[in-house]
Write a protein that holds these residues in place. Structure first.
Motif, PDB file in Angstrom:
ATOM      1  N   GLU A  86       0.946  -1.181  -0.112  1.00 24.42           N
ATOM      2  CA  GLU A  86       0.112  -0.035   0.071  1.00 24.42           C
ATOM      3  C   GLU A  86       1.013   1.302   0.156  1.00 24.42           C
ATOM      4  O   GLU A  86       0.497   2.371  -0.590  1.00 24.42           O
ATOM      5  CB  GLU A  86      -0.931  -0.178   1.229  1.00 24.42           C
ATOM      6  CG  GLU A  86      -2.061  -1.097   1.078  1.00 24.42           C
ATOM      7  CD  GLU A  86      -2.802  -1.378   2.329  1.00 24.42           C
ATOM      8  OE1 GLU A  86      -2.262  -0.644   3.457  1.00 24.42           O
ATOM      9  OE2 GLU A  86      -3.699  -2.085   2.426  1.00 24.42           O
ATOM     10  N   GLU A  89       2.142   1.768  -3.365  1.00 27.45           N
ATOM     11  CA  GLU A  89       1.352   2.256  -4.331  1.00 27.45           C
ATOM     12  C   GLU A  89       1.067   3.687  -3.961  1.00 27.45           C
ATOM     13  O   GLU A  89       0.761   4.699  -4.986  1.00 27.45           O
ATOM     14  CB  GLU A  89      -0.136   1.521  -4.111  1.00 27.45           C
ATOM     15  CG  GLU A  89       0.035   0.159  -4.747  1.00 27.45           C
ATOM     16  CD  GLU A  89      -1.039  -0.810  -4.369  1.00 27.45           C
ATOM     17  OE1 GLU A  89      -2.159  -0.181  -3.690  1.00 27.45           O
ATOM     18  OE2 GLU A  89      -1.379  -1.898  -4.691  1.00 27.45           O
ATOM     19  N   LYS A  90       0.835   4.302  -2.781  1.00 27.68           N
ATOM     20  CA  LYS A  90       0.568   5.412  -2.370  1.00 27.68           C
ATOM     21  C   LYS A  90       1.644   6.385  -2.774  1.00 27.68           C
ATOM     22  O   LYS A  90       1.822   7.578  -3.276  1.00 27.68           O
ATOM     23  CB  LYS A  90       0.331   5.672  -0.969  1.00 27.68           C
ATOM     24  CG  LYS A  90      -0.756   5.023  -0.386  1.00 27.68           C
ATOM     25  CD  LYS A  90      -2.151   5.814  -0.761  1.00 27.68           C
ATOM     26  CE  LYS A  90      -3.387   5.194  -0.321  1.00 27.68           C
ATOM     27  NZ  LYS A  90      -4.429   5.894  -0.814  1.00 27.68           N
ATOM     28  N   THR A  91       3.033   5.846  -2.889  1.00 26.66           N
ATOM     29  CA  THR A  91       4.466   6.652  -3.128  1.00 26.66           C
ATOM     30  C   THR A  91       4.411   6.949  -4.450  1.00 26.66           C
ATOM     31  O   THR A  91       4.318   8.020  -5.156  1.00 26.66           O
ATOM     32  CB  THR A  91       5.439   5.869  -2.614  1.00 26.66           C
ATOM     33  OG1 THR A  91       5.433   5.796  -1.169  1.00 26.66           O
ATOM     34  CG2 THR A  91       6.690   6.683  -3.118  1.00 26.66           C
ATOM     35  N   ARG A  92       3.761   6.030  -5.307  1.00 25.59           N
ATOM     36  CA  ARG A  92       3.856   6.175  -6.847  1.00 25.59           C
ATOM     37  C   ARG A  92       2.616   7.187  -7.054  1.00 25.59           C
ATOM     38  O   ARG A  92       3.014   7.972  -7.991  1.00 25.59           O
ATOM     39  CB  ARG A  92       3.435   4.716  -7.670  1.00 25.59           C
ATOM     40  CG  ARG A  92       4.406   3.794  -7.588  1.00 25.59           C
ATOM     41  CD  ARG A  92       4.322   2.720  -8.525  1.00 25.59           C
ATOM     42  NE  ARG A  92       3.299   1.961  -8.187  1.00 25.59           N
ATOM     43  CZ  ARG A  92       3.475   0.804  -7.342  1.00 25.59           C
ATOM     44  NH1 ARG A  92       4.585   0.392  -6.903  1.00 25.59           N
ATOM     45  NH2 ARG A  92       2.414   0.064  -6.917  1.00 25.59           N
ATOM     46  N   SER A  93       1.664   7.038  -6.377  1.00 28.83           N
ATOM     47  CA  SER A  93       0.510   8.167  -6.686  1.00 28.83           C
ATOM     48  C   SER A  93       0.846   9.181  -6.412  1.00 28.83           C
ATOM     49  O   SER A  93       0.804  10.372  -6.878  1.00 28.83           O
ATOM     50  CB  SER A  93      -0.820   7.549  -5.767  1.00 28.83           C
ATOM     51  OG  SER A  93      -1.392   6.391  -6.060  1.00 28.83           O
ATOM     52  N   ARG A  94       1.694   9.531  -5.194  1.00 26.58           N
ATOM     53  CA  ARG A  94       2.157  10.853  -4.754  1.00 26.58           C
ATOM     54  C   ARG A  94       3.280  11.365  -5.669  1.00 26.58           C
ATOM     55  O   ARG A  94       2.962  12.670  -6.154  1.00 26.58           O
ATOM     56  CB  ARG A  94       2.820  10.724  -3.506  1.00 26.58           C
ATOM     57  CG  ARG A  94       3.227  12.039  -2.749  1.00 26.58           C
ATOM     58  CD  ARG A  94       4.775  11.945  -2.923  1.00 26.58           C
ATOM     59  NE  ARG A  94       5.159  13.386  -2.359  1.00 26.58           N
ATOM     60  CZ  ARG A  94       6.200  14.180  -2.961  1.00 26.58           C
ATOM     61  NH1 ARG A  94       6.966  13.484  -3.876  1.00 26.58           N
ATOM     62  NH2 ARG A  94       6.573  15.157  -2.483  1.00 26.58           N
ATOM     63  N   ASP A  95       4.123  10.687  -6.236  1.00 22.66           N
ATOM     64  CA  ASP A  95       4.864  10.908  -7.026  1.00 22.66           C
ATOM     65  C   ASP A  95       4.529  11.588  -8.592  1.00 22.66           C
ATOM     66  O   ASP A  95       4.755  12.449  -9.049  1.00 22.66           O
ATOM     67  CB  ASP A  95       6.109   9.902  -7.456  1.00 22.66           C
ATOM     68  CG  ASP A  95       6.816   9.610  -6.100  1.00 22.66           C
ATOM     69  OD1 ASP A  95       6.977  10.480  -5.152  1.00 22.66           O
ATOM     70  OD2 ASP A  95       7.571   8.685  -6.178  1.00 22.66           O
ATOM     71  N   LEU A  96       3.486  10.581  -8.940  1.00 22.10           N
ATOM     72  CA  LEU A  96       2.806  11.184 -10.200  1.00 22.10           C
ATOM     73  C   LEU A  96       2.086  12.389 -10.021  1.00 22.10           C
ATOM     74  O   LEU A  96       2.175  13.292 -10.842  1.00 22.10           O
ATOM     75  CB  LEU A  96       1.619  10.048 -10.683  1.00 22.10           C
ATOM     76  CG  LEU A  96       0.861  10.410 -11.738  1.00 22.10           C
ATOM     77  CD1 LEU A  96       1.666  10.857 -12.884  1.00 22.10           C
ATOM     78  CD2 LEU A  96       0.002   9.191 -11.944  1.00 22.10           C
ATOM     79  N   LEU A  97       1.478  12.575  -8.944  1.00 19.86           N
ATOM     80  CA  LEU A  97       0.472  13.989  -8.613  1.00 19.86           C
ATOM     81  C   LEU A  97       1.622  15.133  -8.532  1.00 19.86           C
ATOM     82  O   LEU A  97       1.488  16.140  -9.209  1.00 19.86           O
ATOM     83  CB  LEU A  97      -0.205  13.933  -7.385  1.00 19.86           C
ATOM     84  CG  LEU A  97      -1.302  13.034  -7.593  1.00 19.86           C
ATOM     85  CD1 LEU A  97      -1.923  12.876  -6.205  1.00 19.86           C
ATOM     86  CD2 LEU A  97      -2.422  13.568  -8.614  1.00 19.86           C
ATOM     87  N   TRP A 109       6.176   8.031 -16.796  1.00 22.21           N
ATOM     88  CA  TRP A 109       4.868   7.991 -17.080  1.00 22.21           C
ATOM     89  C   TRP A 109       4.347   8.176 -18.521  1.00 22.21           C
ATOM     90  O   TRP A 109       3.657   7.442 -18.918  1.00 22.21           O
ATOM     91  CB  TRP A 109       4.244   9.164 -16.188  1.00 22.21           C
ATOM     92  CG  TRP A 109       2.754   9.212 -16.228  1.00 22.21           C
ATOM     93  CD1 TRP A 109       1.620   8.258 -15.437  1.00 22.21           C
ATOM     94  CD2 TRP A 109       1.691  10.057 -16.992  1.00 22.21           C
ATOM     95  NE1 TRP A 109       0.572   8.849 -15.769  1.00 22.21           N
ATOM     96  CE2 TRP A 109       0.448   9.680 -16.746  1.00 22.21           C
ATOM     97  CE3 TRP A 109       1.988  11.355 -17.489  1.00 22.21           C
ATOM     98  CZ2 TRP A 109      -0.513  10.702 -16.950  1.00 22.21           C
ATOM     99  CZ3 TRP A 109       0.952  12.045 -18.104  1.00 22.21           C
ATOM    100  CH2 TRP A 109      -0.422  11.735 -17.777  1.00 22.21           C
TER     101      TRP A 109
END
Length: 389
Positions: A86, A89-97, A109
């Motif tokens: 988790e 996944e959250k780190t990837r989401s944060r990095d993308l944003l 990306w």
């Protein structure tokens, strides 16, 4: 002793939550004769310990197991694995944003989008305000829409001093021209760059030529060549987007595109350019292809990132036939075409190395040059000569 509201306040929870815990069996109050529930300090400490366990991501069921018995290390191990997934996944989401906001690199990306949904990727970039050709450049070159302008300024600083912007030779251009089964009266050149192929076509034919590109500097250099050779009556130079070419008043005899169809994708080029040709007209284009199915892993990984759509000659021939073309001929442009482009590029990079130090352009060009030195027998350019059916 604590009443339920007092206990709730002392541990920062609501009365409703404590009633739920009691129903669940995590908490056991004593009911007095007057009907009120009361709790001991031991109950308060049990709640505090449970809060600490919950901070580790344990569910209520898992908390109860840990409160009422020895730690279940296997259960905790599974919970840790889940949390680590988790967190990743959250780190990837944060990095993308953050990257979408310009606070990090979007390279990976954009590369992934180009692999899985190339046409939608470019359409989305156009919604963000890029022209169709600039969207293509973001997709295959800068790979970061937020850093695109700076990347391209640095990139063009390198290429402004080069005559060729892709693998090619005058010999290959002339050879392809011999496969055209008629003397063309009109030629549309797409992605002409500084115009090396343009000048060969002008010298080898009597056709009227419209040479197009979107780089102003390259077009200016071609205009100088045309003027010096006194070809202004036959060669016109225009800034035009290859993905949005208008239907001509009279369809073209020949469309010529050396090393540029990949910018919008070969299949898109075949589909979009065919209507611009007269019946029986000819499309000539060159494209980088795999020469073997057995590839060194490092080279495969590089090109999977740099040009994920690259494929083998039979695949391109099949695409051409599906798009409504008959194959007149095709040939390997050979090592000479690669050397003609990459050797001057390598010299230019060496000359500018100090100025480019620390830029992603330098990093990318070094990687491409390393792939060039390793590619003999595995990758080269193929020239395709196709006739509109």
């Amino acid at each position: 002793m604590y009443r339920i509201s007092e206990l709730a306040e002392s541990v920062g929870l609501s009365r409703t939550t404590l009633l739920y815990y009691e129903k669940f069996g995590l908490l056991k109050g004593k009911r007095q004769a007057n009907g009120y529930r009361v709790y001991s300090d031991a109950d308060r400490q049990r709640l505090r310990l449970m809060q600490q366990l919950q901070a580790g991501g344990l569910s209520l069921e898992e908390c109860q197991v840990c409160l009422d018995g020895k730690l279940d290390r296997e259960m905790l191990g599974h919970r840790l694995e889940t949390l680590e997934r988790e967190i990743a996944e959250k780190t990837r989401s944060r990095d993308l944003l953050a990257a979408l906001l310009g606070r990090g690199s979007l390279k990976d990306w954009h590369e992934e989008l180009e692999r899985v949904a190339p046409e939608l990727h470019r359409a989305w970039l156009m919604i963000q305000g890029f022209s169709s050709e600039e969207a293509a450049r973001v997709a295959w070159l800068s790979k970061d829409m937020n850093a695109h302008d700076d990347y391209m300024a640095c990139f063009m600083d390198v290429f402004s001093g080069l005559d060729r912007w892709g693998p090619a030779t005058d010999v290959a251009t002339r050879k392809a021209l011999t496969m055209v089964p008629f003397a063309p009266k009109t030629i549309l050149e797409i992605g002409c760059g500084p115009g090396m192929a343009t000048m060969v076509l002008a010298e080898a034919t009597s056709a009227r030529i419209l040479a197009t590109d979107t780089d102003a500097g390259a077009l200016d250099r071609l205009r100088e060549r045309v003027a010096t050779a006194d070809l202004g009556d036959r060669v016109a130079v225009r800034n035009m987007d290859m993905a949005q070419l208008p239907l001509p008043d009279a369809p073209w005899d020949v469309i010529w595109s050396e090393g540029s169809a990949y910018i919008i994708g070969v299949e898109s080029a075949l589909r979009n350019w065919r209507p611009l040709l007269r019946p029986g007209g000819v499309l000539v284009f060159s494209e980088m292809v795999w020469r073997t199915e057995t590839l060194p892993e490092e080279l495969r990984a590089y090109w999977a990132s740099a040009y994920p759509a690259m494929t083998r000659v039979p695949v391109r021939l099949a695409q051409a036939k599906r798009a409504g073309f008959r194959v007149l001929g095709h040939f390997d442009m050979g090592r000479e075409a690669m050397d003609t482009y990459y050797r001057p590029l390598e010299a230019r990079v060496a000359e500018m190395e100090q100025r480019l130090e620390g830029t992603r352009v330098l990093e990318d060009l070094r990687a491409e040059l390393a792939a060039y030195h390793a590619c003999d027998g595995t990758v080269s350019f193929e020239m395709f000569v196709l006739q509109k059916s």
